[in-house]
Design an enzyme around this catalytic site. Sequence first.
Site, PDB file in Angstrom:
ATOM      1  N   ASP A  33      33.353  22.630 -21.424  1.00 49.04           N
ATOM      2  CA  ASP A  33      31.946  22.667 -21.014  1.00 49.04           C
ATOM      3  C   ASP A  33      31.055  22.399 -22.234  1.00 49.04           C
ATOM      4  OD1 ASP A  33      30.367  24.094 -18.383  1.00 49.04           O
ATOM      5  OD2 ASP A  33      29.231  23.896 -20.248  1.00 49.04           O
ATOM      6  N   ILE A  34      29.998  21.638 -22.016  1.00 53.07           N
ATOM      7  CA  ILE A  34      29.119  21.239 -23.126  1.00 53.07           C
ATOM      8  C   ILE A  34      28.268  22.415 -23.632  1.00 53.07           C
ATOM      9  CG2 ILE A  34      27.062  20.517 -21.804  1.00 53.07           C
ATOM     10  CD1 ILE A  34      27.141  17.905 -23.478  1.00 53.07           C
ATOM     11  N   ASN A  91      30.867  27.398  -8.467  1.00 47.44           N
ATOM     12  CA  ASN A  91      29.562  27.583  -7.853  1.00 47.44           C
ATOM     13  C   ASN A  91      29.393  26.564  -6.740  1.00 47.44           C
ATOM     14  OD1 ASN A  91      28.813  29.605  -9.741  1.00 47.44           O
ATOM     15  ND2 ASN A  91      28.429  27.998 -11.260  1.00 47.44           N
ATOM     16  N   GLU A  99      24.945  23.204 -10.202  1.00 44.81           N
ATOM     17  CA  GLU A  99      24.028  22.238 -10.808  1.00 44.81           C
ATOM     18  C   GLU A  99      24.536  20.809 -10.692  1.00 44.81           C
ATOM     19  OE1 GLU A  99      23.618  23.611 -14.801  1.00 44.81           O
ATOM     20  OE2 GLU A  99      22.525  25.421 -14.205  1.00 44.81           O
ATOM     21  N   VAL A 100      25.836  20.620 -10.855  1.00 43.84           N
ATOM     22  CA  VAL A 100      26.400  19.263 -10.821  1.00 43.84           C
ATOM     23  C   VAL A 100      27.140  19.079  -9.492  1.00 43.84           C
ATOM     24  CG1 VAL A 100      27.929  17.625 -11.952  1.00 43.84           C
ATOM     25  CG2 VAL A 100      26.639  19.266 -13.334  1.00 43.84           C
ATOM     26  N   HIS A 104      33.778  21.391  -9.308  1.00 41.10           N
ATOM     27  CA  HIS A 104      34.416  21.758 -10.575  1.00 41.10           C
ATOM     28  C   HIS A 104      34.641  23.246 -10.581  1.00 41.10           C
ATOM     29  CE1 HIS A 104      30.048  21.779 -10.998  1.00 41.10           C
ATOM     30  NE2 HIS A 104      30.192  22.804 -11.825  1.00 41.10           N
ATOM     31  N   HIS A 106      35.208  26.473 -13.198  1.00 36.14           N
ATOM     32  CA  HIS A 106      35.032  26.936 -14.567  1.00 36.14           C
ATOM     33  C   HIS A 106      36.175  27.891 -14.891  1.00 36.14           C
ATOM     34  CE1 HIS A 106      30.520  26.013 -14.761  1.00 36.14           C
ATOM     35  NE2 HIS A 106      30.745  25.980 -13.450  1.00 36.14           N
TER      36      HIS A 106
HETATM   37  P1  AMP Z   1      27.510  24.384 -12.288  1.00 36.98           P
HETATM   38  O1  AMP Z   1      26.262  25.169 -12.494  1.00 36.98           O
HETATM   39  O2  AMP Z   1      28.631  25.214 -11.718  1.00 36.98           O
HETATM   40  O3  AMP Z   1      27.276  23.104 -11.517  1.00 36.98           O
HETATM   41  O4  AMP Z   1      28.031  24.017 -13.734  1.00 36.98           O
HETATM   42  C1  AMP Z   1      27.749  22.811 -14.378  1.00 36.98           C
HETATM   43  C2  AMP Z   1      28.307  22.928 -15.774  1.00 36.98           C
HETATM   44  O5  AMP Z   1      28.457  21.639 -16.310  1.00 36.98           O
HETATM   45  C3  AMP Z   1      27.451  23.741 -16.741  1.00 36.98           C
HETATM   46  O6  AMP Z   1      28.209  24.820 -17.258  1.00 36.98           O
HETATM   47  C4  AMP Z   1      27.077  22.713 -17.829  1.00 36.98           C
HETATM   48  O7  AMP Z   1      27.016  23.266 -19.116  1.00 36.98           O
HETATM   49  C5  AMP Z   1      28.209  21.705 -17.687  1.00 36.98           C
HETATM   50  N1  AMP Z   1      27.907  20.342 -18.138  1.00 36.98           N
HETATM   51  C6  AMP Z   1      26.825  19.589 -17.834  1.00 36.98           C
HETATM   52  N2  AMP Z   1      26.914  18.379 -18.405  1.00 36.98           N
HETATM   53  C7  AMP Z   1      28.095  18.349 -19.072  1.00 36.98           C
HETATM   54  C8  AMP Z   1      28.764  17.376 -19.861  1.00 36.98           C
HETATM   55  N3  AMP Z   1      28.240  16.156 -20.081  1.00 36.98           N
HETATM   56  N4  AMP Z   1      29.966  17.695 -20.393  1.00 36.98           N
HETATM   57  C9  AMP Z   1      30.503  18.922 -20.200  1.00 36.98           C
HETATM   58  N5  AMP Z   1      29.915  19.887 -19.447  1.00 36.98           N
HETATM   59  C10 AMP Z   1      28.726  19.603 -18.902  1.00 36.98           C
END
Ligand code: AMP
Length: 120
Positions: A33-34, A91, A99-100, A104, A106
């Site tokens: 994770d970034i 999530n 968010e994405v 995925h 974690h």
């Molecule tokens: P979620 O809130 O479960 O959708 O988590 C999205 C996660 O993606 C967050 O923990 C971010 O820090 C992570 N994230 C967003 N962009 C990147 C990226 N380019 N590389 C790695 N992790 C990312």
Amino acid sequence: MSYDSNNIFAKILRGEIPCKKVYEDDHVLSFHDIAPQAPAHILVLPKGPYRDMNDFAAKASPDEIAALFRAIGRIAKEQGLDETGYRVISNCGANGGQEVPHLHLHILGGRRLGRMVQAA
Ligand code: AMP
């Protein structure tokens, strides 16, 4: 809701954006994770275009489902988290705080993680 192929994880899967890769096989990609929220914070994704857990649970093949969970176990072991313990979170949707919009999971570990859900 349809899959948005412009989401950031789709771009990582296509190799358009770099990642710090942890593991890859035919069905799964995993990377750090970034913005890590624990000493170990690793994301594990199916390669298929699944928006979230609802989508994956309904449409993924048995091979894809098995690969995702096998990968989590393998990564936890390879990262030395299997003995000390870890947490797996996915999530989903607005209340889940996703968010994405590409499924995925974690993997979090490396310290005691405290309560599973913060008070609202
Ligand atoms: P979620 O809130 O479960 O959708 O988590 C999205 C996660 O993606 C967050 O923990 C971010 O820090 C992570 N994230 C967003 N962009 C990147 C990226 N380019 N590389 C790695 N992790 C990312």
